[in-house]
Design a protein around this motif. Structure first.
Motif, PDB file in Angstrom:
ATOM      1  N   ASP A 105      -1.933   4.544 -13.905  1.00  0.00           N
ATOM      2  CA  ASP A 105      -2.849   3.410 -13.799  1.00  0.00           C
ATOM      3  C   ASP A 105      -2.140   2.196 -13.203  1.00  0.00           C
ATOM      4  O   ASP A 105      -2.708   1.478 -12.372  1.00  0.00           O
ATOM      5  N   ARG A 144       4.301   1.337  -5.011  1.00  0.00           N
ATOM      6  CA  ARG A 144       3.514   1.640  -6.210  1.00  0.00           C
ATOM      7  C   ARG A 144       4.361   2.297  -7.288  1.00  0.00           C
ATOM      8  O   ARG A 144       4.240   1.974  -8.477  1.00  0.00           O
ATOM      9  N   CYS A 199      -1.877   2.674  -9.590  1.00  0.00           N
ATOM     10  CA  CYS A 199      -3.179   2.843  -8.923  1.00  0.00           C
ATOM     11  C   CYS A 199      -3.281   4.220  -8.271  1.00  0.00           C
ATOM     12  O   CYS A 199      -3.682   4.353  -7.104  1.00  0.00           O
ATOM     13  N   MET A 200      -2.886   5.257  -9.022  1.00  0.00           N
ATOM     14  CA  MET A 200      -2.950   6.632  -8.553  1.00  0.00           C
ATOM     15  C   MET A 200      -3.574   7.507  -9.630  1.00  0.00           C
ATOM     16  O   MET A 200      -3.630   7.119 -10.799  1.00  0.00           O
ATOM     17  N   SER A 201      -3.999   8.680  -9.207  1.00  0.00           N
ATOM     18  CA  SER A 201      -4.412   9.670 -10.192  1.00  0.00           C
ATOM     19  C   SER A 201      -3.155  10.223 -10.863  1.00  0.00           C
ATOM     20  O   SER A 201      -2.065  10.180 -10.283  1.00  0.00           O
ATOM     21  N   GLU A 212       0.817  -1.218   0.000  1.00  0.00           N
ATOM     22  CA  GLU A 212       0.000   0.000   0.000  1.00  0.00           C
ATOM     23  C   GLU A 212       0.852   1.270   0.000  1.00  0.00           C
ATOM     24  O   GLU A 212       0.325   2.377  -0.118  1.00  0.00           O
TER      25      GLU A 212
END
Length: 380
Positions: free
Chosen positions: A293, A270, A296-298, A265
């Motif tokens: 993507d 990431r 898993c972030m903007s 997390e």
């Protein structure tokens, strides 16, 4: 004979590869140096890719002298180094590679280095690893971040980064002695899961930091180096020693930074996933949205965290990946400038030449011609 300079009370190796005078006698100190008969040729797959260890021009460090030190307090003096640690390093490199060389080990992705002189910075891709200094000092520069790490400290790199690194303190009397260990993420995760109180993680920081080695860490590292002298024992004992080392790192002052490397997390993990995706196919144009993507972030959050961790934007990161690979092609495979440019994803050779010159300090053809005669030494 009296103790040699810089190695008083130690095994007489690596000190002063020159002729010493004692009274009226001249002693050939170089005969004190031993070389392991099995090291006539290196086990290349266990050493850093020599294509990525290319020396830079002397102007690089002069440009860094006025730089600000980010990410860690600048360390100007050596930390306390236990004699046992330096002795273990000196003994191993004398028997497996000797001076001014990389010493292979029975463990893949673990090697020792000895240098009797300062080394100009070279640009390479640094993998997540722990870079330990037992004697002398080194410096690393990643974008705007500059860190010095002297004897008794270790540089920790949490994600793969392009940067400059070089030996800044070494001599015949006191050679630079260091070791690099690539992190085993699965083992770190296993040790972390067993801790009764996991380390707390602070806000996002840089992808690298310098840690003063504690007595417990130095004892562990010294035992690890001595173990490398017994290849038959390595498969049995190496995992236990590495678990101990990871334990001391996780419970140490930077334990939270180590833990972030393996926590799914965490932003560090990431971004590492996105970097892996980018490196897998760096030749083609990649959009920020695609990398965001994967992480898993903007897009805006990804860009911010990527730059915090790597000190550069994703576009700058990809550009350095391309140029480092192009340099390898020209130096090691004798590719011409146009071929190298196209193979790493450039559509314009003129744009490639401009960006190459800006990064390495000289035009690509001139740079490659200068380095090709030294290909055999590029792994040093």
């Amino acid at each position: 004979m009296s103790d040699l300079p810089g190695l008083k009370g130690r095994t007489p190796i690596l000190a002063g590869f020159r002729r010493e005078r004692e009274g009226n006698a001249v002693i050939d100190v170089s005969r004190l140096c031993s070389f392991h008969p099995k090291m006539k040729s290196y086990d290349r797959h266990r050493l850093p890719d020599p294509c990525k260890n290319l020396p830079e021009t002397p102007s690089v460090w002069s440009a860094l002298e006025g730089s600000t030190i980010f990410g860690s307090e600048k360390l100007t003096g050596s930390a306390a180094v236990k004699t046992d640690l330096a002795d273990a390093f000196a003994s191993y490199v004398a028997a497996h590679g000797g001076p001014d060389a990389l010493s292979s080990t029975p463990v893949e992705n673990l090697f020792l280095m000895c240098s009797t002189k300062k080394r100009l910075p070279f640009r390479k891709m640094y993998k997540p690893s722990l870079c330990i200094v037992a004697q002398g000092a080194k410096r690393i520069e990643v974008a705007e971040t500059v860190l010095d790490y002297p004897a008794g400290t270790a540089l920790a790199i949490s994600v793969e980064l392009p940067g400059y690194g070089g030996v800044t303190q070494a001599s015949s009397e006191e050679p630079f002695l260091g070791m690099t260990i690539e992190f085993d993420m699965d083992m770190i995760r296993a040790v972390l899961d067993k801790l009764p109180t996991p380390p707390s993680t602070a806000s996002d920081g840089s992808g690298l930091f310098v840690e003063q080695l504690s007595d417990a860490q130095q004892d562990c590292i010294a035992r690890l180096v001595r173990l490398l002298e017994m290849p038959e024992a390595v498969p049995v004992l190496y995992p236990a020693i590495m678990q101990e080392l990871y334990y001391w790192l996780l419970v140490g002052p930077n334990g939270g930074e180590i833990a972030k490397m393996v926590r799914s997390e965490s932003h560090t993990q990431r971004i590492a996933d996105a970097i892996f995706h980018l490196r897998r196919d760096f030749r083609r144009p990649v959009r920020i949205e695609e990398l965001a993507d994967v992480a898993c972030m903007s897009p805006s959050s990804f860009h911010q965290h990527f730059k915090t961790l790597t000190s550069m934007t994703p576009l700058q990161y990809q550009k350095q990946l391309r140029l480092i690979e192009a340099r390898r092609l020209m130096v090691m495979e004798a590719a011409n400038v146009t071929r190298a440019a196209f193979e790493v994803g450039y559509e314009s050779p003129s744009q490639f030449s401009r960006e190459y010159s800006r990064l390495f300090g000289s035009p690509p053809k001139q740079d490659a011609m200068t380095l090709r005669p030294h290909r055999a030494q590029l792994g040093l």
